[in-house]
Design a protein around this motif. Structure first.
Motif, mmCIF file in Angstrom:
data_model
loop_
_atom_site.group_PDB
_atom_site.id
_atom_site.type_symbol
_atom_site.label_atom_id
_atom_site.label_comp_id
_atom_site.label_asym_id
_atom_site.label_seq_id
_atom_site.Cartn_x
_atom_site.Cartn_y
_atom_site.Cartn_z
ATOM 1 N N ALA A 276 14.232 3.348 -11.577
ATOM 2 C CA ALA A 276 15.477 2.581 -11.651
ATOM 3 C C ALA A 276 16.310 2.646 -10.382
ATOM 4 O O ALA A 276 16.922 1.647 -9.984
ATOM 5 N N ASP A 277 16.346 3.801 -9.729
ATOM 6 C CA ASP A 277 17.306 3.992 -8.636
ATOM 7 C C ASP A 277 16.693 4.446 -7.313
ATOM 8 O O ASP A 277 17.371 4.433 -6.291
ATOM 9 N N GLU A 278 15.457 4.883 -7.333
ATOM 10 C CA GLU A 278 14.883 5.509 -6.144
ATOM 11 C C GLU A 278 13.707 4.727 -5.580
ATOM 12 O O GLU A 278 12.761 5.296 -5.037
ATOM 13 N N GLY A 279 13.780 3.415 -5.722
ATOM 14 C CA GLY A 279 12.742 2.576 -5.155
ATOM 15 C C GLY A 279 12.826 2.547 -3.643
ATOM 16 O O GLY A 279 13.740 3.120 -3.035
ATOM 17 N N PRO A 280 11.867 1.883 -2.995
ATOM 18 C CA PRO A 280 11.867 1.826 -1.527
ATOM 19 C C PRO A 280 13.112 1.120 -1.004
ATOM 20 O O PRO A 280 13.659 0.227 -1.656
ATOM 21 N N ASP B 85 0.822 -1.216 0.000
ATOM 22 C CA ASP B 85 0.000 0.000 0.000
ATOM 23 C C ASP B 85 0.855 1.265 0.000
ATOM 24 O O ASP B 85 0.585 2.215 -0.753
ATOM 25 N N ASP B 86 1.895 1.269 0.849
ATOM 26 C CA ASP B 86 2.710 2.480 0.946
ATOM 27 C C ASP B 86 3.557 2.693 -0.309
ATOM 28 O O ASP B 86 3.866 3.827 -0.678
ATOM 29 N N GLU B 87 3.928 1.606 -0.987
ATOM 30 C CA GLU B 87 4.686 1.748 -2.228
ATOM 31 C C GLU B 87 3.811 2.358 -3.320
ATOM 32 O O GLU B 87 4.250 3.237 -4.075
ATOM 33 N N TYR B 88 2.590 1.886 -3.397
ATOM 34 C CA TYR B 88 1.659 2.445 -4.382
ATOM 35 C C TYR B 88 1.386 3.923 -4.090
ATOM 36 O O TYR B 88 1.367 4.762 -5.002
ATOM 37 N N ALA B 89 1.235 4.228 -2.806
ATOM 38 C CA ALA B 89 1.000 5.625 -2.430
ATOM 39 C C ALA B 89 2.187 6.497 -2.824
ATOM 40 O O ALA B 89 2.019 7.651 -3.248
#
Length: 751
Positions: free
Chosen positions: A380-384, A26-30
């Motif tokens: 590419a570089d700024e995922g969780p 949920d927080d990733e989608y947000a």
């Protein structure tokens, strides 16, 4: 179905999207919505879901993997380190080697042949994308109990997939491992390594600089196979019903890959490639976002121009497809005609699908409608990045307290040796390795069952014929050791691979790794992972060998049952002259047999404890890294001086198995005496930093002096010769009986 455009996403902000089905929290989608200032389109959601998956983003491991950089030893040989498709090291004479190991575990359980085959194909393309010619492969394999019904399903398919793909490419398979343990039922580990060769001034990188440069897709057509393949299968807990995910497994075509190799090499030679990226996990999503993020910052792509095998594929499916044998290149407008001509020569489909920009946006259209408009770096570089909770497993103390020293010792050491020698983990792996071509192209100097594979490089590449230089490679890991102590287990994996390379006379130079663990959402698994990475980073610093790159494979578990923590380490070494390489085992009669290193009573995780008592407990052998380094120096010096007729490391099964395998190498027996007063400990302890050396009689005094110079303990045990392994006052076994015991096990199980 209505096309989900960026305009429509603005107009329908509350439309439900299947982000949980794609593995997003949920927080990733947000966060995606926050980045874009709106809901993502279905195509954008596809990109973020695969790029932020565990397999692609390393979101649970990044905080620990940084140690490989912060603790990295200084190395002038390191040309390209972590962060690219593969690491590159300077091997001298103007040449560089690039090597990497990666996993294809879950796909190989779902569909063993294609899962393993495409694992080989993927790692080969990683090497190609550095500008190198792939020259050899290795594999590290782990399966459930050898006699388990599912192992009889999975292992033959995996071996067939590896052999068919690698053999079709004309790449020798020069080494690796095959191990069995009940913990790998339902979760085989299929780790594939490839090594390539290139001029040190011809390295290619995954970057898209230069507004106006063209984005070119070339290789196989894009199909529905592998949609969400490695990126999804390797990023979630595995359940028994996962065989229903067969469509997620990629389908390989090694003949197309062979053409692609030769085509890429000609493109590199013509200097018509600005940047290049293979299409592996996450396919077009990964290639476009990573190239754009590492380049000028922007890219416009016409997704409808992607050549398809299935014209019904939707944009989201094209973005998530992991169809094999595809590459993406950045090419200047002036070089497009030359690039296309070379692809046509090799019958490689080639299509310009876009252009590099400096807008800082990755924009994709579908028949004129904008379906993607994102900052590429955010994918590419700024995922969780997660700092997962971790704690020591509840039963760890009890496990370590179960010291195998309390187990009954064997009364018959002869029978004990034969029992260990014929056990599935120690027995000959010829049933497997005979299916691989070890000598294709004619540059293999050593291969299985030698301690390490060795290749000459002088005839591989144009212009290299003046060098006698060679490289040595070994992969090792021991999940039983790591289960007992993941910190020490990771160090012991490195130590064994380092030692095996040293046994050839090569100087160990650099490290790659594949870290196989259970779910990162389990704090006990994360403790194991954190300890293993800490141990490996500390060991690399102590031995002076940098980590050049590798792979993390999480979620290796079915339900709540995780595999043993299994860090697999590959080590590359260099030989100035392959003519001085040391052969494996006893190769001539009359050589002096010397034991190098100190033996202690160390049986935690040992082959004897497993075979005799099905026991796992205690502590693994102590990792003595200074002793490993000293041993390697002795072996390199002895090889260069021509003092040895053979050598063999001591590892699983201790001195007993090492002596037996040394005799089996060329059918040469030996007569030896044990150095200590406890024959059982002398024979079956698995203390590290030890090896057997077969020394030329006339060189014995010089070799002993060399050992003393480097503070390496050495014990003269006896001499080679005869038709039996004789340990005076302890046991005598004809070499023919050793061979029969060693070779019978796997054919009896697998046919």
């Amino acid at each position: 179905m209505t096309l989900d455009t960026v305009g429509r996403a603005h107009e329908t902000p509350d439309e439900r999207q299947p982000y949980t089905e794609l593995g997003m929290k949920d927080d990733e989608y947000a966060r995606v919505r926050e980045i874009l200032g709106r809901r993502p389109t279905s195509s954008e959601l596809a990109i973020y879901s695969v790029m932020w998956s565990e397999h692609c983003s390393y979101k649970s491991s990044k905080v620990h993997l940084r140690q490989f950089s912060t603790k990295a030893p200084k190395s002038d040989a390191l040309l390209v380190g972590m962060g690219e498709n593969a690491g590159v090291v300077d091997i001298g004479d103007g040449w560089a080697a690039t090597f990497k190991i990666e996993s294809h575990n879950h796909p190989s359980y779902v569909e063993p042949h294609q899962g393993a085959a495409t694992g080989v194909g993927g790692i080969v393309r990683d090497i190609m994308s550095m500008g190198a010619r792939p020259i050899a492969v290795m594999d590290s394999l782990r399966f459930g109990a050898a006699d388990a019904p599912d192992t009889r399903r999975v292992l033959p398919g995996v071996v067939e997939g590896i052999s068919s793909y690698g053999n079709c490419l004309g790449l020798p398979n020069i080494g690796g491992e095959v191990a069995f343990d009940p913990c790998y039922i339902g979760n085989p580990l299929v780790n594939a390594l490839c090594v390539g060769l290139l001029r040190k001034d011809k390295i290619k990188l995954a970057t898209a600089p230069g507004p106006g440069n063209k984005v070119v897709l070339f290789g196989a057509l894009t199909g529905p196979d592998g949609i969400g393949g490695a990126s999804v299968l390797a990023s979630a807990t595995f359940e028994e019903e996962s065989q229903a995910k067969r469509p997620s497994v990629q389908v390989g075509d090694p003949f197309m890959e062979k053409l692609l190799i030769e085509c890429c090499l000609e493109l590199f030679e013509a200097d018509v490639v600005v940047g290049i990226q293979d299409l592996g996990a996450a396919g077009v999503s990964c290639a476009t976002t990573e190239l754009a993020a590492k380049g000028t910052g922007g890219m416009d792509v016409r997704l409808d121009l992607v050549p398809l095998r299935d014209p019904t594929l939707r944009p989201e499916e094209i973005l998530m497809s992991e169809s094999q044998e595809r590459m993406m290149a950045v090419v200047t407008p002036d070089d497009i005609d030359a690039f296309t001509a070379i692809c046509n020569k090799w019958d490689i489909p080639v299509t310009v699908i876009g252009e590099v920009t400096d807008t800082g946006r990755l924009v994709m259209t579908w028949h004129g409608e904008t379906i993607v408009d994102i900052p590429p770096g955010t994918a590419a570089d700024e995922g969780p990045v997660y700092e997962r909770p971790l704690h020591e497993p509840a039963g760890q103390s009890a496990l370590n307290a179960a010291d195998p020293a309390m187990l009954p010792r064997p009364s018959d050491l002869r029978a004990a040796l034969l029992s260990v020698l014929g056990s599935p983990n120690i027995a000959s792996k010829e049933w497997v390795t005979s299916q691989y071509d070890r000598y294709v192209r004619g540059n293999t100097v050593l291969a299985q069952p030698a301690d390490a594979g060795v290749l000459r490089i002088g005839e591989i590449m144009p212009g290299a014929t003046t060098t006698n230089r060679g490289i040595a490679l070994a992969t090792d890991g021991n999940g039983r050791y790591a289960k007992l102590d993941p910190y020490a287990g990771a160090q012991l994996a490195l130590a064994e691979a380092y030692r095996n390379v040293a046994m050839t006379g090569a100087v160990p130079l650099a490290v790659t790794n594949c870290l196989n663990f259970g779910s990162p959402e389990d704090p006990e698994v994360m403790w194991q992972f954190a300890e293993a990475t800490r141990g490996l980073a500390d060991a690399c610093r102590a031995l002076g060998v940098p980590v050049t790159g590798g792979n993390v494979s999480f979620y290796n578990q079915t339900g709540s049952a995780a595999v043993h923590p299994t860090p697999v380490v590959g080590v590359l070494g260099v030989l100035d002259d392959v003519g001085t390489r040391v052969r494996s085992g006893f190769t001539e009669e009359g050589a002096r047999v010397v034991l190098l290193g100190e033996t202690h009573e160390e049986f935690g995780g040992s082959a004897w404890a497993q075979v005799a008592h099905d026991h796992l407990g205690g502590l693994p052998p102590a990792a003595d890294l200074p002793a490993e380094q000293a041993l390697a120096k002795v072996m390199a010096a002895a090889a260069s001086r021509g003092l040895l007729t053979g050598a063999h490391d001591l590892s699983d099964g201790g001195l007993a198995v090492a002596l037996a395998e040394a005799c089996l190498a060329q059918g040469v027996g030996c007569t030896v005496s044990l150095p200590g007063d406890d024959a059982f400990v002398d024979l079956f302890s698995e203390s590290s930093a030890r090896a057997l050396a077969a020394v030329k009689p006339e060189a014995f005094a010089e070799f002993v002096e060399l050992c003393h110079k480097h503070d390496v303990a050495c014990y003269g045990l006896g001499v080679t010769g005869g038709a039996s392994l004789v340990v005076e006052d302890v046991l005598e076994i004809p070499v023919d009986e050793l061979r029969q015991t060693h070779q019978a096990t796997l054919p009896a199980i697998f046919g």
